[in-house]
Design a protein around this motif. Structure first.
Motif, PDB file in Angstrom:
ATOM      1  N   LEU A 387       0.927  -1.263   0.068  1.00 17.78           N
ATOM      2  CA  LEU A 387       0.094   0.019   0.063  1.00 17.78           C
ATOM      3  C   LEU A 387       0.893   1.350  -0.076  1.00 17.78           C
ATOM      4  O   LEU A 387       0.447   2.362  -0.702  1.00 17.78           O
ATOM      5  N   ASN A 388       1.964   1.090   0.728  1.00 13.15           N
ATOM      6  CA  ASN A 388       2.803   2.443   0.837  1.00 13.15           C
ATOM      7  C   ASN A 388       3.502   2.606  -0.512  1.00 13.15           C
ATOM      8  O   ASN A 388       3.886   3.763  -1.065  1.00 13.15           O
ATOM      9  N   LYS A 391       1.203   4.093  -2.991  1.00 16.46           N
ATOM     10  CA  LYS A 391       0.868   5.566  -2.763  1.00 16.46           C
ATOM     11  C   LYS A 391       1.906   6.239  -3.260  1.00 16.46           C
ATOM     12  O   LYS A 391       1.772   7.567  -3.637  1.00 16.46           O
ATOM     13  N   ARG A 394       1.729   6.700  -6.859  1.00 16.20           N
ATOM     14  CA  ARG A 394       0.656   7.648  -7.400  1.00 16.20           C
ATOM     15  C   ARG A 394       1.109   9.057  -7.222  1.00 16.20           C
ATOM     16  O   ARG A 394       0.986   9.914  -8.131  1.00 16.20           O
ATOM     17  N   LYS A 395       2.047   9.283  -6.096  1.00 20.44           N
ATOM     18  CA  LYS A 395       2.268  10.515  -6.056  1.00 20.44           C
ATOM     19  C   LYS A 395       3.298  10.986  -6.905  1.00 20.44           C
ATOM     20  O   LYS A 395       3.197  12.179  -7.432  1.00 20.44           O
ATOM     21  N   SER A 407      -7.164   6.836  -7.604  1.00 22.93           N
ATOM     22  CA  SER A 407      -6.716   5.941  -6.599  1.00 22.93           C
ATOM     23  C   SER A 407      -6.766   4.727  -7.120  1.00 22.93           C
ATOM     24  O   SER A 407      -7.742   4.262  -8.028  1.00 22.93           O
TER      25      SER A 407
END
Length: 704
Positions: A387-388, A391, A394-395, A407
């Motif tokens: 998950l990290n 993230k 995506r960033k 998302s």
């Protein structure tokens, strides 16, 4: 010297810069000048205290780099101890005939109390300490330091490539990458320094033996010749003082050698050594239980010391029972927590409302489906890191593309293989692969120095040769030149690659409206005049999607809007509008392709072929059609020559850029879009004035 420089020097000395020169002066003084016995006692006590402190710091350090100054401390402590040996030798030989505390209380205590005043016992104890220090501890620590230094240096290229891979995948930023590269360099420097420092410790042990022999022989000669002592009395006085002196030096030396061995055998961990030993040796009560049974059996054998064996058996059995009890309590707490979560989920299910439109599941823009073996990777409670990583992807991607990437919706899919995952866009499968969550993927970047045992596959993101290996082979694989990543990084990198290639599909009307709202905060008049006055959101969306399709970011949205506001007065054709925007942001496009290099290597087309394509495009436009007519054989030759030229550029580390006339550019970009190689197609008008063009190849001729 001016006042500012004087103040700076005084401030530096007050902060400790005077310590090293003073220490060197003290060592020289101990070697050359006589030292009173009281000062010897203070210095010997300080030497023992320093060794104890260094040993404890080594024990409580979490990783070797936490005590990176250790090799320097080891060298300084060894030099100071040798200087003390010289000073104490001078005192022993000058005043040893007086006996007792002639060389200080510390030497007297070690010569009389520690070994009971028996110089034969003292010599044996001293030799045993030297053997332990020289043959066992120092030799082993030196060997470990040498091997660690060699393997650390060999693994540096692989570690650097792993850091670059994490940086490119968006998992870490520039500061974290810089810090990790610095750690890799410091680790290599540390083990190299430890390899050299261990040689000082071994030399110190040898010097201790020589000093002992010299002191005893020299003392006998001085006592018998100069002070008229008998052989027995001279041997007693000088032997006890010499042995006391040797023990005072060898015990700190043994402590420092032990500290060196601890440092080079440490592993990077979030726990200190005591916690690691307790958790790894006594985490399971089985070992203590078996040990208690064996001790009990040995204790009841006739003739054995029953009290010692049976007491230790009872102690081991009690500890095993206590650890077993704690394990049961911990397991019961986990089961209770799981039961409470199950009851809460059941209550929520009972409170479910009537069927409505909310129960109609919409299609996820970006979806990730995983098999049941990969569920722990997306569960933070089980230590999952995926998950990290997602993230971070995506960033990084949102910053590069210029709009917020939607998302990622993650769900399990029992129809998949246990270790498989599937990436979907708008409900359509865009990529899938099978991974091993308990292994690492060693990727062959193109040049490696050996093979690995494991499951041979293709890297899901880039199609490179790769092997799934056991985690214990990670360092070995990096030494051979492989780029080694964990399973979470494999999935995140694959997702990043797919989202980059399909960025134009992720941009919709809502995202365009958000871009306009953000621009309206700084340029309200520009947005008010452009949409919907001159251009609809649908037409703007087509232009932006055309840019993203050719990997042009939307970061400079203001320049894009200004170019459209000017061009839309002349035409509403999305192709022409896109061309006008590309010219306006040409510097950003070229920088994305070539960075800040002053020269841009390009591939051009044969002039005859380019004129033929221009004529074909003009005929199609006059007929009201889009496209160009190209004979199949010529198209095949053109594609082959483009691929060959692009591969040559890739081998040189350059991006493949095809430079053509502006009317031909959109159709040639579509022509090369789905080929094997990534080829950027630019028009002559899109080359910034500060870039020098270098023609590296021409395609489309009779031979190409």
């Amino acid at each position: 010297m001016d006042r500012a420089a004087l103040i700076s020097n005084v401030k530096g000395l007050s902060q400790g810069n005077l310590g090293v020169p003073l220490l060197l002066l003290a060592i020289m003084a101990m070697v050359t000048l006589p030292v009173p016995p009281f000062l010897l006692d203070v210095l010997f006590t300080f030497n023992i205290a320093l060794s104890i402190v260094v040993l404890l710091v080594s024990v409580y350090s979490l990783r070797p780099l936490d005590f990176a100054v250790f090799p320097t401390i080891l060298l300084v402590a060894t030099l100071m101890r040798l200087a003390l040996n010289v000073a104490s030798t001078r005192v022993v030989l000058l005043y040893g005939h007086e006996g007792g505390d002639a060389a200080g209380k510390v030497i007297e205590a070690f010569g009389s109390v520690v070994i009971g005043g028996n110089y034969v016992v003292g010599i044996v104890v001293f030799l045993i300490l030297v053997i332990i220090n020289f043959v066992v501890v120092t030799k082993g620590a030196g060997r470990i330091s040498e091997v660690s230094a060699r393997f650390t240096l060999d693994a540096m290229p692989g570690k650097q490539m792993a850091i670059d891979a994490d940086l490119n995948a968006g998992l870490i930023n520039q500061e974290e990458a810089k810090e990790r590269r610095q750690d890799v360099t410091q680790e290599a420097d540390f083990y190299g320094a430890m390899d050299g420092a261990s040689k000082f410790v071994r030399g110190d042990a040898v010097a201790g033996i020589l000093i002992l022999v010299i002191n005893i022989l020299g003392g006998l000669m001085i006592g018998m010749v100069q002070h008229n002592l008998s052989f027995d009395l001279a041997a007693e006085y000088y032997s006890l003082l010499t042995i006391g002196d040797g023990l005072v030096a060898q015990i700190p030396s043994l402590l420092l050698s032990t500290a060196a061995a601890i440092m080079v055998t440490r592993q990077n961990s979030s726990q200190d050594m005591g916690k690691q030993i307790f958790s790894q040796m006594f985490g399971s009560p089985k070992a203590l239980t078996v040990a208690a049974v064996i001790l009990f059996i040995m204790g009841i054998v006739p003739g054995m010391p029953h009290v010692a064996f049976l007491s230790l058996a009872a102690l081991a059995g009690g500890a095993a029972w206590l650890f077993h009890k704690r394990s049961l309590e911990r397991q019961a707490a986990q089961e209770e927590r799981a039961s409470a979560e199950t009851e809460q989920a059941a209550e929520q299910a009972e409170e479910a409302k009537e069927l409505d439109w909310d129960d109609v599941m919409p299609v996820d823009m970006i979806g990730l489906e995983v098999g049941y073996r990969l569920i722990p990777m997306v569960d933070k409670l089980q230590g999952g890191q995926l998950l990290n990583r997602i993230k971070g992807v995506r960033k990084k991607l949102s910053q590069d593309l210029g709009f917020l990437v939607p998302s990622v919706h993650i769900r399990d899919n029992l129809d998949l293989m246990p270790g498989a995952y599937r990436i979907t866009l708008m409900g359509v499968v865009a990529g899938e692969a099978e991974i091993y969550p308990d292994r690492d993927l060693a990727i062959n970047p193109g040049q490696v120095f050996g093979t690995l045992k494991g499951v041979e596959v293709k890297d899901p993101a880039f199609g490179l040769d790769a092997t799934w290996i056991e985690s214990g082979q990670r360092e070995h694989a990096q030494t051979l030149g492989y780029t080694v990543v964990d399973a979470s990084t494999v999935v995140a990198t694959h997702l990043n690659q797919i989202l980059q290639n399909h960025a134009h599909e992720l941009l919709g009307h809502e995202e365009v409206q958000q871009l306009l709202d953000m621009l309206a905060k700084s340029s309200p008049k520009l947005v008010e005049e452009l949409v919907p006055g001159k251009l609809s959101i649908s037409a703007l969306l087509k232009v932006l999607q055309s840019l993203l399709m050719e990997h042009v970011p939307l970061k400079d949205f203001r320049s894009i809007a200004e170019a459209l506001s000017d061009a839309v007065t002349r035409t509403q054709d999305p192709v022409v509008l896109t061309a006008a925007v590309r010219v306006a942001i040409s510097r950003l496009i070229v920088q994305t392709i070539n960075g800040s290099e002053p020269e841009l290597p390009v591939i051009t087309m044969d002039p005859q072929l380019e004129q033929l394509l221009l004529g074909s495009v003009q005929q199609s436009q006059q007929a009201g059609e889009d496209g160009m007519v190209l004979e199949p054989g010529m198209a095949e030759r053109l594609q082959s020559s483009l691929i060959e030229a692009a591969k040559k550029q890739e081998m040189l580390g350059n991006a493949a850029v095809l430079l053509v006339a502006a009317p031909v550019r959109p159709l040639m970009a579509k022509f090369v879009r789905y080929g094997e190689q990534v080829i950027h197609v630019l028009s002559y008008q899109e080359i910034p004035e500060n870039k020098r063009i270098t023609i590296v190849a021409t395609v489309g001729g009779q031979n190409g």
